[in-house]
Design an enzyme around this catalytic site. Structure first.
Site, PDB file in Angstrom:
ATOM      1  N   LYS A 156       1.080  -0.861   0.513  1.00  0.00           N
ATOM      2  CA  LYS A 156      -0.027   0.125   0.063  1.00  0.00           C
ATOM      3  C   LYS A 156       1.060   1.514  -0.086  1.00  0.00           C
ATOM      4  CE  LYS A 156      -5.076   0.601   0.185  1.00  0.00           C
ATOM      5  NZ  LYS A 156      -5.402   0.182  -0.299  1.00  0.00           N
TER       6      LYS A 156
HETATM    7  N1  GLU Z   1      -7.789  -0.166  -3.563  1.00  0.00           N
HETATM    8  C1  GLU Z   1      -7.808  -0.826  -3.499  1.00  0.00           C
HETATM    9  C2  GLU Z   1      -8.479  -1.937  -2.843  1.00  0.00           C
HETATM   10  O1  GLU Z   1      -7.954  -2.142  -1.573  1.00  0.00           O
HETATM   11  C3  GLU Z   1      -7.562  -2.247  -4.883  1.00  0.00           C
HETATM   12  C4  GLU Z   1      -6.433  -2.856  -5.154  1.00  0.00           C
HETATM   13  C5  GLU Z   1      -6.159  -3.485  -6.358  1.00  0.00           C
HETATM   14  O2  GLU Z   1      -6.356  -3.729  -6.892  1.00  0.00           O
HETATM   15  O3  GLU Z   1      -4.865  -3.767  -6.126  1.00  0.00           O
HETATM   16  O4  GLU Z   1      -8.138  -3.141  -3.093  1.00  0.00           O
END
Ligand code: GLU
Length: 440
Positions: free
Chosen positions: A130
């Site tokens: 993240k």
């Molecule tokens: N931000 C989204 C999540 O929390 C998608 C993450 C992604 O597709 O890599 O799952």
């Protein structure tokens, strides 16, 4: 100087919050603690070896970078950017990037670990990551946002790549931001690399169905939960907190499925109509007026009260820590589908469990987004694109399968769906570590 006082309004926090000392959270809503307490519970039940326990607790990499940009005024401002790779044993790190004043190292560490468990729950060949930049994007021009995105991308470029770390949209980032990341990375590499990010515009290697994928995943698992609870899908009443990419699509698709959406909300508050709302009409209102505030066909309801409405299904699809030990006992929904990451605190879990509320945990409920991100990455690497029905059909298959595997784990160990999901995920990641061994 960093402020030593707790900041009451997360959205308006000052720009100088230290990324590693987060005083905004009380113990209950510290996201890292929230993640760790569930991890500890699941690890204990799995009898995880002490060595592996230590390895899985620690993020692989934590990067903090300064991101200087020139404001439109000519003034230089330095922002703080973070990227955490939690675990990459099952494949490249995967996870979104958020632009928000509430970003902190603790939060990003928790969200990165959640991505590891989420990808493992739906059995994708990815680890978890993240990222975020501490900023208020609403106060920035398009040019400033582009410069911020490009400078942040170049600052973390060593970890990025289709085989190492693949970002995606998250809070306050979108297709346009992903396009800038893809371009910046490609300019550095001297050739176009579409698979370095997902959630891109379809015209530049994005996947059909990606934008709707998280909301669609919520529908699939909610339908499954209703069936399991022997409740009817048609006419089941729903309240959705959050009317962004996840909440508005979930509400729209649930209504199409015959469910009765009685309340929706955004940051300006919500609308409640026990006879049912017309979600398309709400979307039209938002397209014209930007927010739900003032929508005439229902009674106003606050973001706190929407959680306590007498409905069959509650979908918290906005922010973290909205269901806590303070309001959990007042929740009347029979099923909670966690569209957001971390909407329920660990203390609230125990209260919801005691009330017999069926919680579809975030790492399962909102995994539709990363699942179609995986499809996008596969399509980019293969250079062959699928039509939308194929994307949706494959998404549904993965979500149904994951739901059933989590439910089976929960029954086998007599635990909640949440702990069942953690056990399934930790078991998969741990198995990979055991097979790979410890490189020394
Ligand atoms: N931000 C989204 C999540 O929390 C998608 C993450 C992604 O597709 O890599 O799952």
């Amino acid at each position: 100087m960093p402020s030593s006082k707790p900041v009451p309004n997360r959205r308006k926090a000052n720009a100088f919050i230290s990324p590693d000392k987060d005083r905004r959270f009380a113990a209950e809503d510290n996201p890292f603690e929230a993640m760790m307490s569930r991890f500890d519970d699941a690890a204990r039940r799995l009898n995880l070896e002490p060595g592996l326990y230590k390895v899985l607790r620690a993020p692989d990499k934590q990067i903090i970078v300064s991101v200087p940009i020139m404001r439109d005024s000519g003034e230089i401002e330095v922002f703080t950017g973070i990227r955490v790779l939690h675990n990459t044993s099952r494949g490249p790190a995967k996870g979104g990037i958020r632009f928000d004043m509430a970003v902190s190292l603790d939060e990003v560490k928790a969200l990165a670990a959640w991505m590891t468990w989420k990808c493992a729950v739906v059995n994708l060949p990815f680890g978890g990551a993240k990222g975020g930049v501490i900023c208020d994007p609403t106060s920035m021009s398009m040019g400033e946002l582009e410069r911020l995105t490009r400078r942040y991308t170049s600052a973390i470029i060593d970890v990025l790549g289709p085989d190492s770390d693949v970002p995606a949209p998250d809070v306050n980032t979108n297709e346009r931001v992903m396009a800038w990341i893809m371009d910046t990375y490609s300019m550095h590499k001297r050739h176009t690399v579409t698979a370095v990010v997902t959630g891109k515009p379809v015209a530049m290697g994005g996947s059909l169905g990606r934008r709707e994928a998280t909301g669609r995943g919520c529908l699939v698992v909610t339908r499954r939960a209703l069936e399991r609870k022997k409740m009817k899908v048609k006419g089941a009443t729903v309240a959705v907190q959050g009317f962004g990419n996840v909440g508005s699509i979930a509400a729209q698709l649930m209504q199409k499925e015959g469910m009765k959406v009685v309340a929706v909300s955004d940051k300006t508050g919500g609308i409640y109509n026990p006879k049912g709302l017309d979600v398309e009409d709400c979307l039209k209102w938002v397209a014209e007026h930007k927010f739900l505030a003032g929508y005439p066909k229902g009674k106003p309801v606050s973001n706190e009260a929407i959680l306590e409405l007498p409905v069959d299904v509650l979908v918290p699809a906005a922010l973290e820590n909205v269901i806590t030990s303070k309001n959990a006992s007042k929740i009347k929904a029979k099923i909670i589908c966690e569209g957001a990451n971390g909407p329920t605190t660990a203390k609230a879990d125990a209260i919801l469990d005691a009330k017999g509320i069926y919680v579809i945990p975030d790492i399962l409920a909102n995994a539709g987004g990363v699942t179609v991100s995986y499809f996008e990455w596969v399509q980019d690497r293969g250079g062959y694109f699928w039509d939308e029905p194929t994307v949706n059909e494959r998404l549904e298959k993965i979500m149904v399968n994951a739901f059933d595997e989590v439910a089976a784990m929960a029954v086998k160990h007599d635990v909640s769906m949440r702990i069942g999901a953690y056990m399934l995920a930790i078991d998969r990641v741990a198995a990979m570590h055991r097979m790979r061994g410890l490189y020394a």
